[in-house]
Write an enzyme that holds these catalytic residues in place. Structure first.
Site, mmCIF file in Angstrom:
data_model
loop_
_atom_site.group_PDB
_atom_site.id
_atom_site.type_symbol
_atom_site.label_atom_id
_atom_site.label_comp_id
_atom_site.label_asym_id
_atom_site.label_seq_id
_atom_site.Cartn_x
_atom_site.Cartn_y
_atom_site.Cartn_z
ATOM 1 N N VAL B 92 0.844 -1.190 0.000
ATOM 2 C CA VAL B 92 0.000 0.000 0.000
ATOM 3 C C VAL B 92 0.877 1.237 0.000
ATOM 4 C CG1 VAL B 92 -1.689 1.305 1.303
ATOM 5 C CG2 VAL B 92 -1.842 -1.172 1.220
ATOM 6 N N CYS B 93 0.544 2.166 -0.873
ATOM 7 C CA CYS B 93 1.330 3.393 -0.983
ATOM 8 C C CYS B 93 0.451 4.553 -0.537
ATOM 9 C CB CYS B 93 1.780 3.582 -2.429
ATOM 10 S SG CYS B 93 2.543 5.169 -2.757
#
Lengths: 468, 170
Positions: B92-93
């Site tokens: 996840v960014c």
């Protein structure tokens, strides 16, 4: 672990994704997840088949015993509606309708069409709606569509005022095409692109610009003013500003070569000076003039894309090119700057002397001094309860406020003493002073009165008092 | 294990885990992958209602560094994911998971990045909000971002597929 936990009821909280949570006691050593689900059906609306229990980052499996997951007293298990066997239908149908419904509801509020297919709509919802047989039937009958549109009072009013738009509504082929477009996003995109290109080309043709402008006046303006709910405030504000700046409307249809008015010149119009003596009005008006980034000018274009969608759809049938956001850009070209929308009415917002003044730090400083002195003398600024932070932004933008300075100063003679008690007038400032540790309210008020509401000056005064 | 830093992070995570199992937050459930290791968390993110991800149950792993809370944990979806801000490998960014200090992405304020005040709860709430409103300005999955921007129906279709699969996996 299993042994110690068996034959022991534990109380666990259940938390459904919607609705009230509840408690339920069970013996984790005796119960499978499936059995627990069946017992829980009385507490929720979710059938056991599609019920999912989520605990500690895991979905509990039907066949497992509950003690496998180490559920403990007082812990919480999420109860959610899973996809069950109807996974595909649920995933496909439920979310778009629920979210889409909300979208359309909110757009109906401010769109000129009662049920505007061209606002911020959910394309998929729109398409599925358009494809339903009932809708198709309704929309294939232009008479029904017309009645629907005419039932919206804003629309009706607009059409009565602008018969040209009425033609569009009365044209069955237009309606059909619009509906086709709403049904097919590809088509819509294509149309919009064509339209943009047509307009771009039109502009390069000699006389094309005038044509664009005419179209803008006959179509976009009525559409927008209808959408604006007859909000006169920005126009009124423009008028007031123009009046204060000694400006007349620039002549229509040719280059404006009249010299810009001198804002420092004495006024010969007594009426406007009288209105200026009401400084509250003047100041209150300023934000709505849209000086800070012209918010009011932008307000009349609440969503360029949505208006362009409306006008684009108009273009669909009549094949006459219709103004869209490009036209807005084009009409801006008449003004020396790129101020949006209704700027042509007062092109002198960027008076050269204003510009140079606002960028020259020396003059800004001088104006600040004048203003501070002025505020100290008449205390007017405090009456506005204007946050001090306004000043930087005022000074940061090329701003008719400067142009009004002489009038402000002139008006100070006529301004009356504020009737509000200083406690409430300086509420914000007092609060700030208290936050900074100046606890003597009486002294704070005195200092603020002397400083004309300027917190920084008041602090200086307060500190000066204590040291002397 | 006995160094003060380790102890602090373990205690902090222990506390958060206890709190979350007693008072869970809407939208996710968190537990440990292995009861012996407090640094590896198993997360079940429930697809937020009224989004494309509704109906989905997405498994994710959260790995905490030993110097948590000074440094952010990593969050990786185990379930298949299709989202502009999730790398194809599932990572996840989101800005609050980017370590503080030097800004390797060049566009974030320090305030947007990791701060020790963040907890599992605030991170997961950010993730849930990310699911409902992707940020296509700094996409991690270019393909997904492109779809989201230019071909929404295709994006939707792919999301629906992963939602369905995630539900079937249960």
């Amino acid at each position: 672990m299993e042994e110690s936990q068996s034959n022991r009821l534990i109380n666990v909280k259940f938390r459904p994704s919607s609705g009230e949570g509840f408690d339920y006691s069970f013996d984790p050593g005796q119960l499978t997840v499936r059995q627990l689900k069946e017992r829980l059906t009385s507490n929720t609306t979710i059938p056991a088949d599609s019920m999912r229990l989520v605990y500690s980052g895991r979905v509990l499996k039907d066949e497992d015993m509950l003690d496998l997951y180490g559920v403990k007293e007082g812990h919480t298990i999420h109860v959610v509606r899973g996809a069950a066997n109807r996974a595909s239908e649920q995933a496909a149908n439920v979310p778009p309708t629920s979210s889409g419904q909300r979208n359309t509801n909110s757009t109906t509020q401010n769109s000129p069409f009662g049920m505007n297919p061209f606002g911020n709509f959910d394309q998929d919802l729109m398409r599925s709606m358009m494809n339903s047989p009932m809708f198709r039937h309704i929309l294939s009958n232009p008479e029904i569509v017309r009645t629907m549109v005419m039932q919206n009072p804003t629309m009706r009013q607009m059409i009565e005022r602008n018969p040209e738009i009425g033609h569009i509504i009365n044209d069955p082929s237009f309606i059909r095409q619009t509906m086709d477009m709403a049904r097919n996003p590809e088509l819509m995109r294509e149309m919009m692109r064509n339209n943009d290109r047509a307009l771009a080309n039109l502009e390069t043709i000699p006389g094309g610009f005038n044509h664009l402008r005419r179209m803008y006046h006959t179509l976009q303006e009525p559409l927008e003013s209808a959408g604006r709910n007859n909000d006169q405030s920005s126009e009124a504000a423009n008028r007031r500003l123009a009046e204060m700046l000694n400006v007349e409307r620039p002549p229509q249809g040719r280059i404006n070569n009249t010299p810009l008015p001198n804002p420092w010149a004495p006024r010969n119009n007594t009426n406007s000076t009288a209105s200026l003596s009401n400084t509250t009005n003047l100041f209150g008006g300023i934000p709505s003039f849209g000086l800070m980034g012209f918010p009011s000018a932008q307000m009349s274009f609440p969503s360029p894309s949505s208006t362009s969608r409306i006008t684009n759809s108009t273009q669909g049938s009549s094949q006459s090119t219709t103004p869209n956001s490009q036209t807005n850009g084009a009409s801006n070209a008449t003004t020396p700057t790129n101020t949006p929308g209704n700027a042509p009415n007062f092109p002198n917002i960027n008076l050269p002397q204003n510009l140079s003044m606002s960028t020259d730090p020396e003059s800004i400083r001088r104006i600040q001094q004048v203003m501070q002195r002025y505020m100290t003398s008449s205390q007017f600024a405090s009456r506005q309860q204007m946050p001090q932070s306004y000043y930087p932004s005022l000074f940061g933008s090329p701003n008719p406020f400067f142009a009004n300075m002489p009038q402000l100063l002139g008006a100070s003679q006529t301004s009356t003493q504020p009737s509000e008690p200083p406690e409430s007038r300086f509420r914000v400032q007092l609060q700030r002073l208290e936050e900074m540790g100046f606890m003597d309210q009486a002294a704070n008020i005195r200092a603020l009165l002397a400083a004309g509401g300027d917190v920084n000056r008041a602090i200086e005064l307060l500190l000066g008092n204590t040291s002397s | 294990m006995a160094s003060p830093a380790t102890l602090q992070s373990a205690l902090l995570l222990q506390k958060q885990l206890k709190e979350l199992s007693k008072h869970p937050v809407e939208g996710f459930s968190a537990g440990l992958v292995d009861n012996e290791n407090i640094y590896e968390w198993e997360i079940m993110i429930i697809g937020p209602p009224d989004t494309l991800y509704e109906g989905g149950f997405f498994k994710a792993r959260m790995s905490f560094p030993k110097d948590y809370p000074l440094m952010p944990p990593k969050l990786r979806f185990i379930s298949e994911m299709w989202h502009p801000n999730v790398y194809p490998d599932g990572e996840v960014c989101i800005s609050i998971l980017h370590p503080p200090g030097e800004d390797k992405y060049g566009y974030e304020d320090a305030g947007e990045r990791w701060m020790p005040v963040h907890t599992v709860e605030t991170i997961l709430l950010s993730v849930i909000s990310m699911l409902s409103t992707p940020n296509d300005e700094s996409p991690a999955n270019i393909e997904a971002a492109k779809d989201w921007r230019e071909d929404y129906p295709a994006f939707k279709k792919k999301v629906q597929r992963i939602v369905r699969r995630s539900a079937d996996m249960l």
